[in-house]
Scaffold this motif. Structure first.
Motif, mmCIF file in Angstrom:
data_model
loop_
_atom_site.group_PDB
_atom_site.id
_atom_site.type_symbol
_atom_site.label_atom_id
_atom_site.label_comp_id
_atom_site.label_asym_id
_atom_site.label_seq_id
_atom_site.Cartn_x
_atom_site.Cartn_y
_atom_site.Cartn_z
ATOM 1 N N LEU A 290 0.827 -1.212 0.000
ATOM 2 C CA LEU A 290 0.000 0.000 0.000
ATOM 3 C C LEU A 290 0.861 1.262 0.000
ATOM 4 O O LEU A 290 0.460 2.293 -0.541
ATOM 5 N N LYS A 291 2.042 1.170 0.600
ATOM 6 C CA LYS A 291 2.946 2.323 0.590
ATOM 7 C C LYS A 291 3.349 2.682 -0.836
ATOM 8 O O LYS A 291 3.280 3.857 -1.245
ATOM 9 N N LEU B 54 2.479 6.004 -3.025
ATOM 10 C CA LEU B 54 3.499 6.869 -3.624
ATOM 11 C C LEU B 54 3.223 7.118 -5.105
ATOM 12 O O LEU B 54 3.493 8.207 -5.629
ATOM 13 N N SER B 55 2.678 6.121 -5.775
ATOM 14 C CA SER B 55 2.405 6.275 -7.205
ATOM 15 C C SER B 55 1.207 7.182 -7.473
ATOM 16 O O SER B 55 1.008 7.632 -8.612
ATOM 17 N N LEU B 56 0.408 7.459 -6.440
ATOM 18 C CA LEU B 56 -0.788 8.281 -6.628
ATOM 19 C C LEU B 56 -0.540 9.762 -6.394
ATOM 20 O O LEU B 56 -1.259 10.612 -6.931
ATOM 21 N N LEU C 237 -9.316 6.164 1.138
ATOM 22 C CA LEU C 237 -8.128 6.635 0.435
ATOM 23 C C LEU C 237 -8.448 7.875 -0.399
ATOM 24 O O LEU C 237 -7.688 8.853 -0.401
ATOM 25 N N ALA C 238 -9.584 7.848 -1.095
ATOM 26 C CA ALA C 238 -9.979 9.000 -1.912
ATOM 27 C C ALA C 238 -10.196 10.237 -1.042
ATOM 28 O O ALA C 238 -9.758 11.338 -1.386
ATOM 29 N N SER C 239 -10.862 10.057 0.089
ATOM 30 C CA SER C 239 -11.101 11.179 1.000
ATOM 31 C C SER C 239 -9.787 11.722 1.543
ATOM 32 O O SER C 239 -9.600 12.941 1.647
ATOM 33 N N TRP C 240 -8.871 10.821 1.879
ATOM 34 C CA TRP C 240 -7.579 11.255 2.402
ATOM 35 C C TRP C 240 -6.779 12.011 1.344
ATOM 36 O O TRP C 240 -6.168 13.039 1.627
ATOM 37 N N LEU C 241 -6.798 11.535 0.115
ATOM 38 C CA LEU C 241 -6.007 12.155 -0.946
ATOM 39 C C LEU C 241 -6.375 13.622 -1.161
ATOM 40 O O LEU C 241 -5.502 14.459 -1.413
ATOM 41 N N ILE C 242 -7.665 13.943 -1.063
ATOM 42 C CA ILE C 242 -8.076 15.332 -1.286
ATOM 43 C C ILE C 242 -8.313 16.066 0.035
ATOM 44 O O ILE C 242 -8.764 17.203 0.038
ATOM 45 N N ALA C 243 -8.007 15.376 1.162
ATOM 46 C CA ALA C 243 -8.150 15.973 2.500
ATOM 47 C C ALA C 243 -9.557 16.500 2.732
ATOM 48 O O ALA C 243 -9.762 17.582 3.294
ATOM 49 N N ASP D 150 2.833 12.938 4.660
ATOM 50 C CA ASP D 150 1.467 12.625 5.082
ATOM 51 C C ASP D 150 1.159 11.146 4.874
ATOM 52 O O ASP D 150 0.458 10.525 5.671
ATOM 53 N N LEU D 151 1.697 10.579 3.794
ATOM 54 C CA LEU D 151 1.455 9.169 3.497
ATOM 55 C C LEU D 151 2.021 8.277 4.588
ATOM 56 O O LEU D 151 1.396 7.285 4.980
ATOM 57 N N GLN D 152 3.190 8.612 5.121
ATOM 58 C CA GLN D 152 3.785 7.817 6.194
ATOM 59 C C GLN D 152 2.859 7.752 7.400
ATOM 60 O O GLN D 152 2.650 6.694 7.999
ATOM 61 N N ALA D 153 2.292 8.908 7.771
ATOM 62 C CA ALA D 153 1.384 8.948 8.920
ATOM 63 C C ALA D 153 0.105 8.170 8.631
ATOM 64 O O ALA D 153 -0.415 7.451 9.491
ATOM 65 N N PHE D 154 -0.408 8.284 7.411
ATOM 66 C CA PHE D 154 -1.623 7.580 7.008
ATOM 67 C C PHE D 154 -1.431 6.068 7.122
ATOM 68 O O PHE D 154 -2.283 5.349 7.653
#
Length: 337
Positions: free
Chosen positions: A85-86, A90-92, A155-161, A214-218
């Protein structure tokens, strides 16, 4: 539409834990040890009406990921090794908008997994996030379908905060006799041709607002963030709970009403319309916080009572006895085995 309990079931139902264990082969003693490590008292699982704070379930999930080296522990015939998932995340992050990110995610998942795939389908003013099952999962079908839809939504919600409101959720199975761990009770249907959730199409053009840090924390908190993604933050019950959780769990009605720019009467009426009361919200939150702290730290009971806003330790003991059928001290001792 399947009727679910009102918002007071906002914690995660213990059926979710039972379903999680279905996909992994573990003796009873090992399960008990994992539950203890996650801060979950085994007796809590004996009552279907009990709820778990998302953080406890998330810890149990992470323990199973570590034990089986599978980020979807026991769900599929091919495991997703830790780190998958990491690298997907990263690719997103450099995608120009949410639409491109979601298509990348679906494509990468299909490369890594044989048993199922995601599909992004645009329908007029809606976008449908589909979970396509190619063969039956190893774990509970209801668990897998619900968690995998929750994953892409979270994931979608997190990506756009921004919490993305869901307009409809459909599941490709019949409801069990006690499907109480569903994440979308207000917009949920069964017996659908496939499992999917729908969002407004306009969200697809939203830019991404997360970074590698932010991804690391997620990922460190996973799956807590995507399990607990807000779905309907405009509801007054969520506003009240959010204030109590962030500012003051001991707050009284006038304080919260003033902060929300409402009269006490208006706040009380709006909560009643949503099937709740201020005291119910407060009790549910304090119960969740108490269980969380009893499982994580050796904070003295009297200090915990004070933090939660109880006037005396005795009043906290009485409340906890009403919630869990035992004292806070006994609950902690059970966690410690």
């Amino acid at each position: 539409m399947h009727n679910q309990p009102n918002w007071l079931s906002s914690g995660l139902a213990v059926e979710l834990v039972h379903a999680l264990f279905e996909g992994v082969q573990l003796p009873a003693a090992r399960r008990k040890t994992l539950l203890m490590q996650a801060g979950i008292a085994p007796r809590v699982l004996e009552q279907p009406q009990n709820r778990l704070p998302p953080a406890q379930f998330a810890r149990l999930y992470r323990l199973l990921v570590q034990l089986f080296q599978d980020e979807t522990p026991g769900f599929f015939s091919r495991p997703l090794r830790p780190g998958t998932l990491k690298f997907i995340g990263l690719s997103l992050l450099d995608a120009p908008n949410l639409q491109v990110a979601l298509h990348r995610f679906a494509h990468l998942f299909s490369i890594l997994q044989d048993d199922a795939r995601y599909e992004i389908k645009i329908l007029d003013d809606q976008v449908e996030l589909r979970w396509i099952e190619l063969q039956a999962p190893q774990a509970s079908r209801e668990l897998v379908h619900q968690l995998m839809l929750r994953l892409i939504h979270g994931l979608a919600s997190w990506l756009i905060a921004e919490p993305l409101p869901v307009t409809e959720v459909a599941y490709a199975f019949a409801p069990a006799s006690s499907v109480v761990f569903a994440f979308y009770p207000q917009v949920m249907t069964y017996h659908a041709p496939l499992s999917c959730l729908r969002l407004a199409r306009r969200h697809l053009q939203a830019p991404l607002r997360q970074t590698k840090r932010d991804l690391q924390a997620f990922l460190r908190r996973a799956p807590a963030d995507w399990l607990d993604v807000a779905m309907d933050q405009d509801r007054v019950v969520h506003q009240v709970r959010d204030y109590l959780m962030r500012i003051n769990p001991a707050a009284k009605v006038p304080e919260v009403a003033q902060r929300l720019h409402k009269s006490v009467r208006s706040l009380t009426r709006q909560l009643a319309q949503e099937g709740a009361s201020f005291q119910q919200i407060k009790d549910q939150l304090r119960r969740d916080l108490a269980i969380e702290q009893l499982g994580r730290r050796h904070l003295p009971i009297n200090q915990l009572a004070e933090q939660l806003g109880f006037e005396t330790s005795a009043s906290f003991y009485r409340a906890f006895l009403r919630w869990e059928g035992c004292s806070p001290r006994t609950y902690r001792q059970r966690l410690q085995g």
